[in-house]
Design a protein around this motif. Structure first.
Motif, short mmCIF file in Angstrom:
data_model
loop_
_atom_site.label_atom_id
_atom_site.label_comp_id
_atom_site.label_asym_id
_atom_site.label_seq_id
_atom_site.Cartn_x
_atom_site.Cartn_y
_atom_site.Cartn_z
N LEU A 258 37.48 3.91 18.08
CA LEU A 258 36.46 4.70 18.75
C LEU A 258 36.78 6.19 18.64
O LEU A 258 35.85 7.02 18.53
CB LEU A 258 36.36 4.30 20.22
CG LEU A 258 36.01 2.84 20.51
CD1 LEU A 258 35.88 2.61 22.01
CD2 LEU A 258 34.72 2.45 19.81
N PHE A 259 38.05 6.55 18.70
CA PHE A 259 38.43 7.95 18.51
C PHE A 259 37.95 8.44 17.14
O PHE A 259 37.41 9.54 17.02
CB PHE A 259 39.96 8.12 18.58
CG PHE A 259 40.60 7.75 19.90
CD1 PHE A 259 39.86 7.74 21.07
CD2 PHE A 259 41.95 7.43 19.95
CE1 PHE A 259 40.46 7.40 22.29
CE2 PHE A 259 42.55 7.10 21.16
CZ PHE A 259 41.81 7.09 22.32
N ILE A 260 38.15 7.62 16.14
CA ILE A 260 37.74 7.98 14.78
C ILE A 260 36.22 8.07 14.70
O ILE A 260 35.66 9.01 14.13
CB ILE A 260 38.29 6.96 13.77
CG1 ILE A 260 39.83 7.01 13.76
CG2 ILE A 260 37.74 7.22 12.38
CD1 ILE A 260 40.48 5.88 12.99
N GLU A 261 35.54 7.10 15.29
CA GLU A 261 34.08 7.10 15.28
C GLU A 261 33.52 8.33 15.97
O GLU A 261 32.48 8.87 15.58
CB GLU A 261 33.57 5.83 15.97
CG GLU A 261 32.07 5.65 15.95
CD GLU A 261 31.63 4.37 16.62
OE1 GLU A 261 30.45 4.31 17.06
OE2 GLU A 261 32.43 3.42 16.71
N ALA A 262 34.21 8.80 17.00
CA ALA A 262 33.75 9.97 17.76
C ALA A 262 33.95 11.27 16.99
O ALA A 262 33.40 12.30 17.39
CB ALA A 262 34.46 10.04 19.10
N GLY A 263 34.74 11.23 15.92
CA GLY A 263 34.96 12.43 15.13
C GLY A 263 36.25 13.16 15.43
O GLY A 263 36.48 14.26 14.92
N LEU A 264 37.11 12.56 16.27
CA LEU A 264 38.40 13.18 16.54
C LEU A 264 39.26 13.16 15.28
O LEU A 264 39.21 12.21 14.49
CB LEU A 264 39.09 12.45 17.69
CG LEU A 264 38.46 12.74 19.06
CD1 LEU A 264 38.65 11.58 20.01
CD2 LEU A 264 39.06 14.02 19.65
N ASN A 265 40.03 14.21 15.09
CA ASN A 265 40.86 14.33 13.89
C ASN A 265 42.31 13.91 14.10
O ASN A 265 42.97 13.45 13.17
CB ASN A 265 40.84 15.77 13.37
CG ASN A 265 39.45 16.23 13.00
OD1 ASN A 265 38.88 17.09 13.67
ND2 ASN A 265 38.88 15.67 11.95
N SER A 266 42.82 14.10 15.33
CA SER A 266 44.22 13.80 15.59
C SER A 266 44.40 13.40 17.05
O SER A 266 43.54 13.69 17.89
CB SER A 266 45.11 15.00 15.26
OG SER A 266 44.69 16.16 15.95
N TRP A 267 45.53 12.76 17.32
CA TRP A 267 45.79 12.26 18.68
C TRP A 267 47.27 12.34 18.99
O TRP A 267 48.10 11.82 18.24
CB TRP A 267 45.29 10.82 18.78
CG TRP A 267 45.74 10.05 19.99
CD1 TRP A 267 45.69 10.44 21.30
CD2 TRP A 267 46.30 8.73 19.99
NE1 TRP A 267 46.18 9.44 22.11
CE2 TRP A 267 46.55 8.38 21.34
CE3 TRP A 267 46.59 7.80 18.99
CZ2 TRP A 267 47.10 7.15 21.70
CZ3 TRP A 267 47.13 6.58 19.34
CH2 TRP A 267 47.38 6.27 20.69
#
Length: 352
Positions: A258-267
């Motif tokens: 979901l992080f990737i789907e939301a467009g986040l680049n890093s965590w």
């Protein structure tokens, strides 16, 4: 010096020691390219010459024009954020918490009766820039850290137990959407002003979604109640030409897709998550933060072993943000990852 220079021990010469936003001061080495160039290689999908260190390779800023940063600072105890929520600083843990026992919003269905949302466009951005401009070095990438976003804003207003119930109670969901709509618009204004005044390379999104054992809520709940707003904010961040980093504490590895789907680049998640397993699945689309896992009193032999394990697993392609603050660990990771870059160039596996 440049991208095609092979590692030499002279690179380990310390040019200066600089303060970090959190933790001890860190050493900067005599690098063949600037830390900013190297950091952006990671975000651009290329192979960094060394595994970038967030502590040291980044200009990290928390903007003092934001009333929440003021209220949550060590000297801000007893003051209120832009929503009128009072915070207290807890010295023993080095962080702030909402003053307990008096939630600002007593009924989410009528939250508008309890609070007036802040307007970032009215904040002193010019003064904030003048107060912080000397912290911005052109040789390091700039990241702006943003406090409590969507779910954390609900917690601050309602307390945790009321906020978690509101996400799944059919009689409260509509009000939650009204609130998150406003919070989303506020954050879009915040990021727009960040771009205008500071032109950062990366901006942060801070929303804790898990505990030490598991996520706070289901994937279905995230999709229904949070993800649309996260995606909208992410689209806005990218439209401004900035990369987007997530701070989300807890064991939340099931949310990575979901992080990737939301467009986040890093965590920058905690090591309780299976970072290596996650990178094997999603490393071509997402940047993880990790570091050699060591006790504070580790021997040099233990450090060498941990660094070797780090480089053999999640750091094998240099494409990881390395969470290492100890000077000895940083030096060993830097040298190992520089030599690793040289190896990948010779093999033709480096993305140049």
């Amino acid at each position: 010096m440049g991208l095609h220079d092979k590692f030499t021990p002279a690179e380990l010469t310390v040019t200066e020691t600089v303060p970090a936003l959190f933790g001890p001061d860190v050493e900067l080495f005599t690098t063949p390219i600037t830390p900013r160039e190297n950091m952006l290689r990671l975000y651009e999908g290329k192979t960094p010459m060394w595994t970038p260190f967030p502590a040291g390779d980044l200009n990290m800023l928390m903007l003092d024009c934001d009333p929440e940063n003021q209220a949550r600072s060590p000297g801000g105890g007893g003051t209120c954020d832009g929503w009128g929520v009072e915070w207290i600083f807890v010295d023993v843990v080095g962080g702030a918490m909402v003053k307990p026992g008096n939630p600002k919003v007593l009924d989410i269905n009528h939250w508008e009766d309890y609070v007036t949302p802040p307007d970032p466009d009215t904040w002193d951005w010019e003064g904030c820039y003048e107060r912080n401009k000397d912290k911005i070095r052109p040789d390091r990438a700039t990241i702006i850290n943003v406090p409590g976003c969507l779910f954390e804003r609900m917690i601050a207003l309602m307390d945790f137990d009321n906020a978690i119930v509101a996400l799944i109670d059919d009689e409260q969901k509509e009000a939650v959407h009204r609130l998150l709509r406003v919070v989303t618009d506020i954050h879009k204004k915040f990021y727009t002003n960040c771009k205008k005044w500071f032109n950062p390379d990366i901006v942060n999104f801070n929303d804790d979604w898990g505990s030490q054992r598991a996520e706070f809520f289901s994937v279905a709940t995230v999709r229904e109640m949070l993800l649309p707003y996260v995606k909208e904010i992410g689209d806005h961040v990218h439209s401004l030409g900035m990369y987007w980093d997530l701070h989300s504490c807890g064991k939340v590895e099931n949310f990575v897709p979901l992080f990737i789907e939301a467009g986040l680049n890093s965590w920058g998640g905690q090591p309780i998550n299976d970072k290596y397993g996650l990178k094997q699945k999603y490393g071509d689309r997402f940047i993880f933060t990790h570091g050699p896992q060591l006790s504070p009193d580790a021997s040099e032999e233990e450090i060498d072993k941990a660094v070797a394990e780090f480089m053999a697993t999640i750091g094998s392609d240099n494409r990881v943000l390395c969470d290492a603050r100890d000077a000895a660990v940083r030096r060993k990771v830097y040298e190992a990852s520089r030599r690793n870059f040289d190896r990948m160039v010779e093999e033709g596996s480096a993305i140049l």
